[in-house]
Design a protein around this motif. Structure first.
Motif, short mmCIF file in Angstrom:
data_model
loop_
_atom_site.label_atom_id
_atom_site.label_comp_id
_atom_site.label_asym_id
_atom_site.label_seq_id
_atom_site.Cartn_x
_atom_site.Cartn_y
_atom_site.Cartn_z
N MET A 1 14.47 -29.21 -6.03
CA MET A 1 13.36 -28.29 -6.16
C MET A 1 13.91 -26.87 -6.13
SD MET A 1 10.26 -27.76 -3.49
CE MET A 1 8.70 -27.92 -4.26
N ALA A 2 13.50 -26.06 -7.09
CA ALA A 2 13.94 -24.67 -7.18
C ALA A 2 13.00 -23.77 -6.38
CB ALA A 2 13.99 -24.23 -8.63
N THR A 3 13.56 -22.74 -5.81
CA THR A 3 12.71 -21.77 -5.11
C THR A 3 12.11 -20.81 -6.12
OG1 THR A 3 14.61 -20.33 -4.75
CG2 THR A 3 14.05 -21.87 -2.99
N MET A 4 10.93 -20.28 -5.79
CA MET A 4 10.27 -19.33 -6.68
C MET A 4 10.92 -17.96 -6.55
SD MET A 4 6.17 -20.05 -6.50
CE MET A 4 6.02 -18.84 -5.24
N ARG A 5 10.97 -17.26 -7.66
CA ARG A 5 11.38 -15.86 -7.63
C ARG A 5 10.14 -15.03 -7.30
NH1 ARG A 5 16.02 -13.92 -9.54
NH2 ARG A 5 15.02 -12.01 -10.21
N PHE A 6 10.25 -14.21 -6.27
CA PHE A 6 9.11 -13.41 -5.83
C PHE A 6 9.63 -12.06 -5.41
CE2 PHE A 6 6.05 -11.91 -2.68
CZ PHE A 6 4.85 -12.11 -3.37
N ALA A 7 9.25 -11.03 -6.14
CA ALA A 7 9.75 -9.69 -5.85
C ALA A 7 9.10 -9.15 -4.57
CB ALA A 7 9.46 -8.75 -7.01
N LEU A 8 9.92 -8.68 -3.67
CA LEU A 8 9.44 -8.12 -2.41
C LEU A 8 9.13 -6.64 -2.61
CD1 LEU A 8 11.96 -9.84 0.04
CD2 LEU A 8 9.71 -10.63 -0.71
N THR A 9 7.96 -6.38 -3.18
CA THR A 9 7.54 -5.01 -3.45
C THR A 9 6.26 -4.71 -2.69
OG1 THR A 9 6.28 -5.68 -5.40
CG2 THR A 9 8.58 -5.00 -5.76
N LEU A 10 5.99 -3.43 -2.46
CA LEU A 10 4.83 -3.05 -1.66
C LEU A 10 3.49 -3.39 -2.32
CD1 LEU A 10 5.94 0.22 0.12
CD2 LEU A 10 5.97 -2.12 0.92
N PRO A 11 3.35 -3.38 -3.65
CA PRO A 11 2.06 -3.81 -4.19
C PRO A 11 1.67 -5.23 -3.76
CG PRO A 11 3.26 -2.63 -5.88
CD PRO A 11 4.20 -2.82 -4.71
N THR A 12 2.65 -6.14 -3.69
CA THR A 12 2.31 -7.50 -3.27
C THR A 12 1.89 -7.54 -1.81
OG1 THR A 12 4.64 -7.99 -2.84
CG2 THR A 12 3.79 -8.59 -5.00
N MET A 13 2.48 -6.69 -0.98
CA MET A 13 2.09 -6.62 0.43
C MET A 13 0.65 -6.10 0.56
SD MET A 13 3.94 -4.53 3.54
CE MET A 13 5.48 -5.42 3.41
N LEU A 14 0.33 -5.06 -0.19
CA LEU A 14 -1.02 -4.50 -0.16
C LEU A 14 -2.03 -5.52 -0.67
CD1 LEU A 14 -2.93 -2.02 0.16
CD2 LEU A 14 -2.41 -1.48 -2.23
N GLU A 15 -1.71 -6.18 -1.78
CA GLU A 15 -2.64 -7.16 -2.36
C GLU A 15 -2.87 -8.33 -1.42
OE1 GLU A 15 -0.62 -7.81 -6.02
OE2 GLU A 15 -1.43 -5.96 -6.92
N ARG A 16 -1.86 -8.73 -0.68
CA ARG A 16 -2.02 -9.82 0.28
C ARG A 16 -3.00 -9.42 1.39
NH1 ARG A 16 -0.54 -12.09 5.02
NH2 ARG A 16 -0.10 -14.32 4.98
N ALA A 17 -2.87 -8.21 1.90
CA ALA A 17 -3.78 -7.75 2.95
C ALA A 17 -5.21 -7.69 2.43
CB ALA A 17 -3.34 -6.38 3.45
N GLU A 18 -5.39 -7.22 1.20
CA GLU A 18 -6.73 -7.15 0.62
C GLU A 18 -7.32 -8.54 0.41
OE1 GLU A 18 -6.95 -3.49 -2.38
OE2 GLU A 18 -5.19 -4.76 -2.72
N ARG A 19 -6.49 -9.48 -0.04
CA ARG A 19 -6.96 -10.82 -0.38
C ARG A 19 -7.31 -11.64 0.86
NH1 ARG A 19 -2.72 -12.56 -3.11
NH2 ARG A 19 -3.49 -11.52 -4.98
N PHE A 20 -6.45 -11.61 1.86
CA PHE A 20 -6.63 -12.49 3.01
C PHE A 20 -7.30 -11.84 4.22
CE2 PHE A 20 -3.01 -14.45 0.72
CZ PHE A 20 -3.62 -15.67 0.43
N PHE A 21 -7.29 -10.51 4.27
CA PHE A 21 -7.88 -9.81 5.42
C PHE A 21 -8.79 -8.67 4.97
CE2 PHE A 21 -3.55 -11.28 6.40
CZ PHE A 21 -3.84 -12.24 7.37
N PRO A 22 -9.66 -8.89 3.99
CA PRO A 22 -10.43 -7.78 3.42
C PRO A 22 -11.34 -7.08 4.42
CG PRO A 22 -11.37 -9.87 2.73
CD PRO A 22 -10.06 -10.18 3.42
#
Length: 199
Positions: A1-22
């Motif tokens: 099984m291959a691991t996913m490529r996921f860029a550790l950038t601040l937009p993804t951090m912001l979007e996660r907070a909005e999505r899961f803790f709005p």
């Protein structure tokens, strides 16, 4: 099984907070008392600030400085500037004026976001700043009262801006923030942090 490529950038951090803790609250102390809003509301203002900064001419790699206390507007800048692809440069308001002049010029800051109560400090050094094109004043009063040239009200530019659509393409190794250490001999030395480092 291959691991996913996921860029550790601040937009993804912001979007996660909005999505899961709005609806989670952010609590901030301001000059008029306590200010509360949610991660959803914060994210909306971050997008509007990023759009407003782009309208002021901020582009990828440009440095945007903050001379501010710890409050919700500063938090918005912490996300908006790097998510736009620019570099957030936090200024240490306790440095002597000569050191502030040095680090602002050395970093080649293009825009400075400044708290209204810190305007006298910035006004005193503004004639020596070589690269700053715009000043944005943060505070409760939407009217700006300053001798700084090319100044605007933070609340006015955020209110007038449309939220930024998709964030620009960023790499996790792109610079996101910088600061200067004063715990050295001689003049303060600059350090840059990538999006990945801030994760």
């Amino acid at each position: 099984m291959a691991t996913m490529r996921f860029a550790l950038t601040l937009p993804t951090m912001l979007e996660r907070a909005e999505r899961f803790f709005p609806n989670k609250p952010i609590v901030s102390r301001i000059s008029t008392g306590i200010f509360r809003y949610t991660y959803r509301e914060c994210g909306q203002r971050v997008r509007k600030l990023a759009s407003a900064l782009a309208d002021l001419g901020v582009r990828k790699g440009d440095r945007v400085a903050t001379l501010a206390w710890n409050h919700h507007r500063h938090l918005e800048a912490y996300f908006a500037v790097p998510c736009l692809g620019a570099v957030l440069h936090t200024l240490n308001l306790r440095l002597p004026p000569a050191h502030l002049v040095h680090i602002i010029n050395h970093a080649a800051d293009k825009v400075i976001l400044v708290d209204a109560d810190l305007l006298p400090l910035l006004e005193s050094i503004a004639p020596q700043l070589q690269t700053v094109e715009r000043y944005v004043v943060m505070g409760e009063d939407p009217q700006v009262s300053t001798v700084l040239p090319h100044s605007a009200s933070y609340e006015q530019i955020v209110a007038a801006a449309a939220p930024m659509g998709p964030w620009p393409a960023l790499d996790e190794w792109d610079p996101a923030a910088m600061c200067f250490s004063s715990a050295t001999t001689g003049l303060p030395k600059g350090v840059t942090y990538t999006h990945r480092a801030l994760w």
